[in-house]
Design an enzyme around this catalytic site. Structure first.
Site, PDB file in Angstrom:
ATOM      1  CB  CYS A  48      -0.925   0.044   1.214  1.00 16.83           C
ATOM      2  SG  CYS A  48      -2.005  -1.371   1.380  1.00 16.83           S
ATOM      3  CG  ASP A 283      -3.264   0.036  -2.757  1.00 11.38           C
ATOM      4  OD1 ASP A 283      -3.853  -0.995  -3.137  1.00 11.38           O
ATOM      5  OD2 ASP A 283      -3.249   0.391  -1.561  1.00 11.38           O
TER       6      ASP A 283
END
Length: 484
Positions: A48, A283
């Site tokens: 992330c 992401d």
């Protein structure tokens, strides 16, 4: 708005390419079928915080220095705030292009940490700021509303985060200035854990289970030691755990699909849809059972580094698929290019996708890009799995660990007319190398490092070293297999 287009970007939290068509039916109809689908979109780091930092800065991790999800790994740290945040693409959009900018949802995993200014910190570049404190949640979370804490409980009708983001976004579109162009970034928690679906969707996809590709639940032979340590075959409890997670992830996406539909409809009612670019991406990817790893990301394989990327907007023909190799470092340059900003004034490593979106002929494009990851872990033993020795972390059912401090690697991912290859080197005692020919072996089962032509191996090693030290324009030099 001086004729500049509106720009809306949806960012999912961990979304596999394979899995977005079924739960995201409206998103597919309203964005993909009305525009372009990038079939080969990747992230330079399957985690992330480094990946989100790459989106915001247009840079590879070795240039923005966010290496994992911790403050020590530079995730939302004071250093990040000082050195990178002022030069993100939203900061340039607002300061240099006159855009009013709106952010809602998950920003960076450590955002709001006390040691980094708390939720009073509003990054430069945002006119309206509704950011989630820390990592993805669906209930019982705190938002920074332009720097002030707003706490939410667990009442579905007022607190379910995906719906709260939808409502705040609709409000922005209702009340924003019509004299300035707008940029919105909506970063949903879904489908990240804890995978809490909206009550109306808890019964959906009852018969769905994780895909059983040829690399599902097999031993990762000839792979890095972290992959080799996974128990094969997986226990029934592990398989049940990952199937359950897969189903719940899909359920959480149904609310995202509603959010996308509401916003597209609102733009249409406002008469702004035809002059708005809409991006949908994620992401990073995710694995569920491949090579007997139950669930996580962080690995170098396609299932973790490949993401969906859908774009519609002015001048983009509907129903297209583009096979060029694109990466999330391209999003910042693309959005600045749309806003008319001179990309030579940035330090970004990525390339503008605008020529591809417009269907320009004779576009010179990259044939490779860099993947890099720095293992997250510590020298102690994981208390849940004491038998595994020091350094491992993120251990799931049956003590299969998804990361360790020396799970540090870099790869060149090459895609050209004649080659579809991945070359990876680990920085550990073994100095392990993995090479895959994805034409012959799309599921990356056979590591051909020992059998591939030595000359190609040396060239890829050289290209990797070059990319690992690149910055800005040098990250865009021709790869090994570029035509000519």
């Amino acid at each position: 708005s001086r004729g500049l287009p509106g720009i809306l970007a949806f960012l999912a939290d961990i979304l596999l390419v394979l899995s977005f068509q079924t739960p995201l039916k409206k998103t597919n109809a309203l964005i993909a079928q009305m525009g372009i689908t990038f079939a080969n979109a990747y992230v330079p780091s399957a985690l992330c915080c480094p990946s989100r930092a790459s989106i915001l800065t247009g840079k590879y991790p070795h240039n923005h220095h966010v290496v994992n999800n911790t403050l020590e790994g530079n995730c939302s740290s004071k250093l990040w705030q000082k050195i990178q945040e002022p030069y993100t693409f939203p900061a340039l959009l607002k300061a240099m292009c006159g855009y009013q900018t709106f952010f809602a949802g998950k920003y960076l995993n450590e955002y709001g940490a006390e040691d980094a200014g708390g939720i009073g910190h509003v990054p430069p570049g945002w006119s309206f700021w509704y950011a989630l404190e820390k990592n993805s949640k669906y209930y019982n979370y705190t938002l920074s509303v332009n720097g002030k804490a707003r706490r939410h409980g667990e009442n579905y009708s007022v607190d379910y985060l995906t719906d709260v983001l939808a409502n705040m976004s609709l409000d922005f579109l209702e009340y924003k200035s019509n004299f300035e162009p707008f940029f919105m970034m909506i970063s949903t928690p879904a489908p990240h854990s804890p995978w809490t679906p909206a009550p109306q969707y808890t019964k959906s996809f009852q018969n769905v289970s994780a895909p059983r590709n040829s690399n599902f639940n097999i031993h990762g032979k000839n792979k890095h030691w972290l992959i080799r340590q996974a128990k094969t075959p997986m226990t029934n409890s592990s398989i049940q755990f990952l199937d359950d997670a897969y189903r719940k992830r899909w359920q959480t996406l149904l609310s995202v699909d509603d959010l996308v539909e509401k916003l597209v409809k609102k733009l249409d009612v406002n008469g702004e849809l035809d002059n708005t670019y809409i991006f949908y991406t994620s992401d990073n990817g995710f694995h569920t059972g491949q090579f007997s790893l139950p669930i996580d990301k962080r690995q170098l394989y396609e299932f973790d580094i490949k993401v969906p990327l859908l774009v519609r907007g002015p001048g983009i023909k509907p129903n297209q698929t583009n096979k060029m190799l694109v990466a999330n470092i391209d999003l910042g340059p693309t959005i600045l290019d749309i806003a008319g900003y001179d990309l030579n004034k940035t330090q970004m490593d990525g390339m503008s996708l605008l020529p591809l979106l417009r269907g320009d002929k004779n576009v010179t494009w990259r044939s490779d890009f860099l993947v890099e990851y720095q293992g997250e872990g510590y020298n102690g033993t994981d208390p849940t799995c004491p038998g595994l020795g020091p350094g491992v972390t993120h251990c799931f059912p049956d003590c299969v660990c998804e990361d360790s401090y020396n799970n540090t690697y870099a790869c060149v991912r090459t895609l050209s007319a004649s080659w579809d290859l991945q070359y990876c080197e680990f920085e550990d005692r073994e100095m392990f190398v993995e090479v895959y020919n994805l034409t012959a072996d799309p599921h990356q089962i056979n590591n051909i490092a020992k059998t591939i032509d030595q000359e190609i191996l040396e060239k890829m090693n050289y290209r990797l070293m070059m990319l690992q030290s690149c910055s800005g324009a040098t990250c865009r030099t021709p790869g090994l297999f570029d035509p000519g």
